[in-house]
Write a protein that holds these residues in place. Structure first.
Motif, PDB file in Angstrom:
ATOM      1  N   GLY A 114       0.677  -1.052   0.064  1.00 49.10           N
ATOM      2  CA  GLY A 114      -0.086   0.011  -0.022  1.00 49.10           C
ATOM      3  C   GLY A 114       0.843   1.219  -0.011  1.00 49.10           C
ATOM      4  N   THR A 115       0.177   2.338   0.794  1.00 47.57           N
ATOM      5  CA  THR A 115       0.866   3.718   0.802  1.00 47.57           C
ATOM      6  C   THR A 115       0.521   4.014   2.183  1.00 47.57           C
ATOM      7  OG1 THR A 115      -1.329   4.705   0.199  1.00 47.57           O
ATOM      8  CG2 THR A 115       0.027   4.193  -1.440  1.00 47.57           C
ATOM      9  N   LEU A 116       1.234   5.248   2.515  1.00 46.97           N
ATOM     10  CA  LEU A 116       0.783   5.952   3.749  1.00 46.97           C
ATOM     11  C   LEU A 116      -0.523   6.467   3.658  1.00 46.97           C
ATOM     12  CD1 LEU A 116       4.375   7.471   4.461  1.00 46.97           C
ATOM     13  CD2 LEU A 116       3.260   5.728   6.084  1.00 46.97           C
ATOM     14  N   SER A 117      -1.097   6.764   4.865  1.00 43.39           N
ATOM     15  CA  SER A 117      -2.476   7.132   5.055  1.00 43.39           C
ATOM     16  C   SER A 117      -2.482   8.462   4.543  1.00 43.39           C
ATOM     17  CB  SER A 117      -2.868   7.485   6.298  1.00 43.39           C
ATOM     18  OG  SER A 117      -4.306   7.883   6.682  1.00 43.39           O
ATOM     19  N   GLY A 118      -3.409   8.508   3.597  1.00 39.70           N
ATOM     20  CA  GLY A 118      -3.558  10.047   2.752  1.00 39.70           C
ATOM     21  C   GLY A 118      -2.844  10.099   1.510  1.00 39.70           C
ATOM     22  N   ASP A 119      -1.916   9.091   1.263  1.00 39.72           N
ATOM     23  CA  ASP A 119      -1.213   9.046  -0.217  1.00 39.72           C
ATOM     24  C   ASP A 119      -2.021   7.839  -0.949  1.00 39.72           C
ATOM     25  OD1 ASP A 119       0.418  10.775   0.928  1.00 39.72           O
ATOM     26  OD2 ASP A 119       2.021   9.393   1.377  1.00 39.72           O
ATOM     27  N   ASN A 120      -1.579   8.113  -2.416  1.00 43.73           N
ATOM     28  CA  ASN A 120      -2.047   7.357  -3.258  1.00 43.73           C
ATOM     29  C   ASN A 120      -0.990   6.590  -3.997  1.00 43.73           C
ATOM     30  OD1 ASN A 120      -1.434   9.340  -4.906  1.00 43.73           O
ATOM     31  ND2 ASN A 120      -3.528  10.249  -5.130  1.00 43.73           N
ATOM     32  N   MET A 121       0.245   6.691  -3.698  1.00 44.27           N
ATOM     33  CA  MET A 121       1.158   6.110  -4.475  1.00 44.27           C
ATOM     34  C   MET A 121       2.310   5.911  -3.631  1.00 44.27           C
ATOM     35  SD  MET A 121       2.442   8.658  -7.564  1.00 44.27           S
ATOM     36  CE  MET A 121       3.660  10.138  -7.018  1.00 44.27           C
ATOM     37  N   ALA A 122       2.895   4.752  -3.885  1.00 40.39           N
ATOM     38  CA  ALA A 122       4.222   4.385  -3.123  1.00 40.39           C
ATOM     39  C   ALA A 122       5.140   3.436  -3.828  1.00 40.39           C
ATOM     40  CB  ALA A 122       4.009   3.712  -1.766  1.00 40.39           C
ATOM     41  N   THR A 123       6.389   3.396  -3.749  1.00 41.65           N
ATOM     42  CA  THR A 123       7.449   2.515  -4.255  1.00 41.65           C
ATOM     43  C   THR A 123       8.246   2.100  -3.040  1.00 41.65           C
ATOM     44  OG1 THR A 123       7.517   3.799  -6.296  1.00 41.65           O
ATOM     45  CG2 THR A 123       9.317   2.364  -5.785  1.00 41.65           C
ATOM     46  N   GLY A 124       8.632   0.892  -3.037  1.00 43.16           N
ATOM     47  CA  GLY A 124       9.780   0.299  -2.266  1.00 43.16           C
ATOM     48  C   GLY A 124      11.005   0.091  -2.944  1.00 43.16           C
ATOM     49  N   PHE A 125      11.933   0.851  -2.271  1.00 40.77           N
ATOM     50  CA  PHE A 125      13.307   0.871  -2.782  1.00 40.77           C
ATOM     51  C   PHE A 125      14.091   0.021  -2.030  1.00 40.77           C
ATOM     52  CE2 PHE A 125      11.741   5.005  -3.924  1.00 40.77           C
ATOM     53  CZ  PHE A 125      11.814   4.792  -5.358  1.00 40.77           C
ATOM     54  N   ALA A 126      14.263  -0.649  -0.740  1.00 44.66           N
ATOM     55  CA  ALA A 126      14.890  -1.447  -0.465  1.00 44.66           C
ATOM     56  C   ALA A 126      14.238  -2.462   0.615  1.00 44.66           C
ATOM     57  CB  ALA A 126      15.976  -0.594   0.722  1.00 44.66           C
ATOM     58  N   ILE A 127      15.030  -3.681   0.710  1.00 44.53           N
ATOM     59  CA  ILE A 127      14.393  -4.576   1.532  1.00 44.53           C
ATOM     60  C   ILE A 127      15.391  -5.413   2.408  1.00 44.53           C
ATOM     61  CG2 ILE A 127      14.460  -6.364  -0.328  1.00 44.53           C
ATOM     62  CD1 ILE A 127      11.855  -7.393   0.927  1.00 44.53           C
ATOM     63  N   ASP A 128      15.170  -5.429   3.678  1.00 46.63           N
ATOM     64  CA  ASP A 128      16.057  -5.831   4.578  1.00 46.63           C
ATOM     65  C   ASP A 128      16.258  -7.367   4.504  1.00 46.63           C
ATOM     66  OD1 ASP A 128      14.594  -6.297   6.540  1.00 46.63           O
ATOM     67  OD2 ASP A 128      15.275  -4.560   7.850  1.00 46.63           O
ATOM     68  N   GLN A 129      17.040  -8.092   5.353  1.00 50.70           N
ATOM     69  CA  GLN A 129      17.184  -9.327   5.598  1.00 50.70           C
ATOM     70  C   GLN A 129      16.017 -10.287   6.387  1.00 50.70           C
ATOM     71  OE1 GLN A 129      19.057 -11.057   3.443  1.00 50.70           O
ATOM     72  NE2 GLN A 129      20.416  -9.475   2.974  1.00 50.70           N
ATOM     73  N   SER A 130      15.307  -9.028   7.255  1.00 54.25           N
ATOM     74  CA  SER A 130      14.295  -9.353   7.973  1.00 54.25           C
ATOM     75  C   SER A 130      12.874  -9.178   7.137  1.00 54.25           C
ATOM     76  CB  SER A 130      13.968  -8.630   9.104  1.00 54.25           C
ATOM     77  OG  SER A 130      15.198  -9.041   9.797  1.00 54.25           O
ATOM     78  N   GLY A 131      12.987  -8.849   5.911  1.00 47.42           N
ATOM     79  CA  GLY A 131      11.729  -8.617   5.013  1.00 47.42           C
ATOM     80  C   GLY A 131      11.179  -7.255   5.209  1.00 47.42           C
ATOM     81  N   ARG A 132      11.785  -6.061   5.959  1.00 47.75           N
ATOM     82  CA  ARG A 132      11.126  -4.847   6.088  1.00 47.75           C
ATOM     83  C   ARG A 132      11.604  -4.183   4.959  1.00 47.75           C
ATOM     84  NH1 ARG A 132      13.468  -5.605  11.495  1.00 47.75           N
ATOM     85  NH2 ARG A 132      15.302  -4.538  10.830  1.00 47.75           N
TER      86      ARG A 132
END
Length: 166
Positions: A114-132
Motif C-alpha cells: 500500500g501507501t501511507l495514510s492519505g497518499d495514493n502511490m508508493a515505491t519500495g526501494f530497499a528490503i532488509d534481511q528480515s523482510g522490512r
C-alpha cells in the motif's frame, strides 16, 4: 570500436587477468532484460518493459506478475531470502493507475503493502534481511514525498525524516 566489441574485450581481459591470478569465474546467459539488482545467492531481479522478473539458477527467468492483471511494474531490491520489493500498478480511478509498493516472495506471492495514510502511490526501494521494506510514499497531485518503513507486524509507518517536494 562498437559497444559489443568493447564488452567482448572487457570480458576477455577479465578472463585473462583471472587466469593469471588463479581465480575462475562462470559466465551465465540469463536472458535479455534490464537487471535491477542481485543478492548474495546469485538471484537477479530486473524488468522487461513492465514485466517484473526474477532469475535464479534453479527456476531460470520468471515473470512474478503484478498487483493487478496485466499491471506490471518495476523491482528495486532483493534480499538473500529471495524477497523482492518495488512498485506495481493498481487501479486508482477508471482512467488512471498509480503505483503501490509491494513485497514478493515464492511463499506469499505478490503482496500490496500500500501507501501511507492519505497518499495514493508508493515505491519500495530497499528490503532488509528480515523482510522490512523501505521506500517513499506520496500523493500524486501534491508532490510531497514521505519515507516509510513497512513490516508484517507493524504495517507501513512514516519515518521521522523531513518531507520534501519534487
Amino acid at each position: 570500436m562498437n559497444i559489443k566489441l568493447t564488452f567482448s574485450a572487457a570480458v576477455a581481459l577479465t578472463v585473462l587477468a583471472s587466469a593469471c591470478l588463479g581465480v575462475s569465474y562462470t559466465i551465465t546467459d540469463i536472458g535479455s532484460f534490464t537487471p535491477g539488482g542481485m543478492n548474495n545467492n546469485g538471484q537477479v531481479i530486473g524488468s522487461l518493459y513492465e514485466d517484473i522478473l526474477v532469475w535464479d539458477s534453479i527456476n531460470g527467468l520468471r515473470d512474478i506478475g503484478g498487483l493487478m492483471p496485466g499491471g506490471g511494474g518495476k523491482p528495486f531490491d532483493i534480499n538473500d531470502s529471495g524477497q523482492v520489493t518495488g512498485r506495481s500498478w493498481v487501479m486508482w480511478t477508471v482512467a488512471l493507475s498509480l503505483p503501490h509498493a509491494f513485497r514478493w516472495s515464492v511463499d506469499e506471492g505478490m503482496v500490496d503493502i500500500g501507501t501511507l495514510s492519505g497518499d495514493n502511490m508508493a515505491t519500495g526501494f530497499a528490503i532488509d534481511q528480515s523482510g522490512r521494506v523501505y521506500g517513499v510514499s506520496a500523493t500524486w497531485y501534491a508532490g510531497i514525498r514521505k519515507v516509510f518503513e513497512w513490516s508484517e507486524d507493524g504495517g507501513m509507518i512514516a519515518l521521522a525524516l523531513p518531507q520534501y517536494a519534487y
